[in-house]
Design a protein around this motif. Structure first.
Motif, PDB file in Angstrom:
ATOM      1  N   VAL A  25       0.832  -1.203   0.000  1.00  0.00           N
ATOM      2  CA  VAL A  25       0.000   0.000   0.000  1.00  0.00           C
ATOM      3  C   VAL A  25       0.867   1.252   0.000  1.00  0.00           C
ATOM      4  O   VAL A  25       2.018   1.229   0.426  1.00  0.00           O
ATOM      5  N   SER A  26       0.302   2.338  -0.439  1.00  0.00           N
ATOM      6  CA  SER A  26       1.014   3.612  -0.516  1.00  0.00           C
ATOM      7  C   SER A  26       1.002   4.329   0.837  1.00  0.00           C
ATOM      8  O   SER A  26       0.214   3.998   1.724  1.00  0.00           O
ATOM      9  N   THR A  27       1.847   5.336   0.937  1.00  0.00           N
ATOM     10  CA  THR A  27       1.893   6.151   2.148  1.00  0.00           C
ATOM     11  C   THR A  27       0.532   6.799   2.401  1.00  0.00           C
ATOM     12  O   THR A  27       0.035   6.812   3.524  1.00  0.00           O
ATOM     13  N   GLY A  28      -0.081   7.309   1.351  1.00  0.00           N
ATOM     14  CA  GLY A  28      -1.393   7.946   1.485  1.00  0.00           C
ATOM     15  C   GLY A  28      -2.456   6.969   1.957  1.00  0.00           C
ATOM     16  O   GLY A  28      -3.320   7.328   2.778  1.00  0.00           O
ATOM     17  N   THR A  46       7.903   7.487   9.498  1.00  0.00           N
ATOM     18  CA  THR A  46       7.724   6.232  10.240  1.00  0.00           C
ATOM     19  C   THR A  46       8.037   5.039   9.351  1.00  0.00           C
ATOM     20  O   THR A  46       8.710   4.092   9.780  1.00  0.00           O
ATOM     21  N   LEU A  47       7.585   5.073   8.103  1.00  0.00           N
ATOM     22  CA  LEU A  47       7.896   3.989   7.160  1.00  0.00           C
ATOM     23  C   LEU A  47       9.403   3.893   6.941  1.00  0.00           C
ATOM     24  O   LEU A  47       9.958   2.792   6.884  1.00  0.00           O
ATOM     25  N   GLY A  48      10.076   5.031   6.829  1.00  0.00           N
ATOM     26  CA  GLY A  48      11.523   5.031   6.668  1.00  0.00           C
ATOM     27  C   GLY A  48      12.228   4.368   7.842  1.00  0.00           C
ATOM     28  O   GLY A  48      13.178   3.595   7.666  1.00  0.00           O
ATOM     29  N   HIS A  55      11.761  -4.055   9.094  1.00  0.00           N
ATOM     30  CA  HIS A  55      10.396  -4.544   9.275  1.00  0.00           C
ATOM     31  C   HIS A  55       9.510  -4.315   8.055  1.00  0.00           C
ATOM     32  O   HIS A  55       8.479  -4.972   7.899  1.00  0.00           O
ATOM     33  N   VAL A  56       9.901  -3.367   7.213  1.00  0.00           N
ATOM     34  CA  VAL A  56       9.097  -2.982   6.044  1.00  0.00           C
ATOM     35  C   VAL A  56      10.018  -2.866   4.848  1.00  0.00           C
ATOM     36  O   VAL A  56      11.202  -2.532   4.991  1.00  0.00           O
TER      37      VAL A  56
END
Length: 123
Positions: A25-28, A46-48, A55-56
């Motif tokens: 899924v996208s950040t948005g 947070t994703l970074g 983990h991602v």
């Protein structure tokens, strides 16, 4: 005044959203899954961090970066338990407290898993 999050709370929420999505899924999309109250940059940061921690992972889908977890919830939980155990000085006592908090069904399962792994005999 907005209540301050506990350490790791936002990362946990992002991971939960990714596990619920079951596909990249996208950040948005993650931002919307979390209620839309967070800034896009907060979710991206947070994703970074989750990528840095392993983990991602980020994958390109057409022209958009999408995100997915690198392991299932159960693997993540196991890794966290092991990491927390590694942070305490008296691991034996920590394990005693952990086992004391288990249900009888969980104790039976743990015993069976230890026996299957060859770890049934105490040191």
């Amino acid at each position: 005044m907005t209540a301050r999050r506990q350490p790791g709370e936002l990362e946990g929420a992002v991971l939960a959203a990714l596990w619920a999505a079951r596909t990249p899924v996208s950040t948005g999309a993650i931002q919307q899954m979390l209620g839309g109250g967070l800034a896009h940059s907060t979710v991206a940061t947070t994703l970074g961090r989750l990528i840095t921690k392993g983990h991602v992972e980020r994958v390109r889908v057409r022209r958009v970066w999408m995100y997915r977890t690198t392991r299932c919830q159960e693997e993540y939980a196991s890794a966290r338990m092991l990491a927390l155990l590694g942070q305490v000085t008296d691991q034996d006592t920590a394990l005693r407290h952990f086992v004391a908090g288990l249900s009888s069904r969980q104790v039976r399962l743990l015993r069976a898993l230890l026996e299957a792994a060859g770890g049934a005999s105490p040191e």
